[in-house]
Design an enzyme around this catalytic site. Structure first.
Site, PDB file in Angstrom:
ATOM      1  N   THR A  38       0.804  -1.216   0.000  1.00 42.82           N
ATOM      2  CA  THR A  38       0.000   0.000   0.000  1.00 42.82           C
ATOM      3  C   THR A  38       0.842   1.272   0.000  1.00 42.82           C
ATOM      4  O   THR A  38       2.031   1.262   0.299  1.00 42.82           O
ATOM      5  CB  THR A  38      -0.955   0.019   1.208  1.00 42.82           C
ATOM      6  OG1 THR A  38      -0.195   0.022   2.407  1.00 42.82           O
ATOM      7  CG2 THR A  38      -1.884  -1.188   1.191  1.00 42.82           C
ATOM      8  N   ASP A  39       0.165   2.372  -0.308  1.00 36.22           N
ATOM      9  CA  ASP A  39       0.809   3.679  -0.297  1.00 36.22           C
ATOM     10  C   ASP A  39       0.409   4.437   0.976  1.00 36.22           C
ATOM     11  O   ASP A  39      -0.188   3.856   1.888  1.00 36.22           O
ATOM     12  CB  ASP A  39       0.458   4.461  -1.568  1.00 36.22           C
ATOM     13  CG  ASP A  39      -1.026   4.746  -1.720  1.00 36.22           C
ATOM     14  OD1 ASP A  39      -1.800   4.590  -0.733  1.00 36.22           O
ATOM     15  OD2 ASP A  39      -1.434   5.130  -2.828  1.00 36.22           O
ATOM     16  N   ALA A  40       0.683   5.712   1.025  1.00 35.20           N
ATOM     17  CA  ALA A  40       0.396   6.527   2.209  1.00 35.20           C
ATOM     18  C   ALA A  40      -1.099   6.621   2.513  1.00 35.20           C
ATOM     19  O   ALA A  40      -1.481   6.921   3.644  1.00 35.20           O
ATOM     20  CB  ALA A  40       0.982   7.925   2.032  1.00 35.20           C
TER      21      ALA A  40
END
Length: 125
Positions: A16-18
């Site tokens: 996942t990203d931020a």
């Protein structure tokens, strides 16, 4: 062999990203795993295919992202294959969550031999 192969994966933090959703490039990792499972369902591991002189390489990708997958989701990668010439084929793939399509992709692939020359796809794909 079925004309479609389905494999499931859990979305981990590293995917996942931020924002807590799957980073777009990581969908391509899931697609690669789906193609590997598809080829293994045809009767050989990818290492065995390679040892027999069948190298499957991607030459084109078209992808459409519809909805995000998020941390903790379980996603399904559905893969189908169609041959478009003796040496080239297309993997039609999609990623779903609970039957809802998250992304679709069309992956153009070629079959090469150990010398990286075009080779006919095996008949049992």
């Amino acid at each position: 062999m079925s004309d479609r192969q389905k494999v499931s994966f859990k979305v981990y933090y590293e995917d996942t990203d931020a924002l807590g959703i799957v980073y777009y490039a990581n969908y391509f990792k899931y697609l690669e795993r789906g193609r590997t499972e598809y080829l293994e369902a045809a009767g050989r591991s990818i290492a065995d295919w390679n040892a027999q002189g069948f190298l499957f390489v991607v030459h084109s990708v078209s992808a459409t992202f519809k909805r995000p997958a998020a941390l903790g989701d379980t996603i399904d990668v559905i893969t189908a294959f169609r041959q478009v010439s003796p040496f080239k084929g297309v993997f039609d793939q999609r990623i779903e969550r609970d039957g809802q399509v998250l992304m679709t992709a069309t992956i153009g692939a070629a079959c090469l031999d150990a010398a990286q020359q075009l080779r006919r796809f095996p008949e049992n794909l």
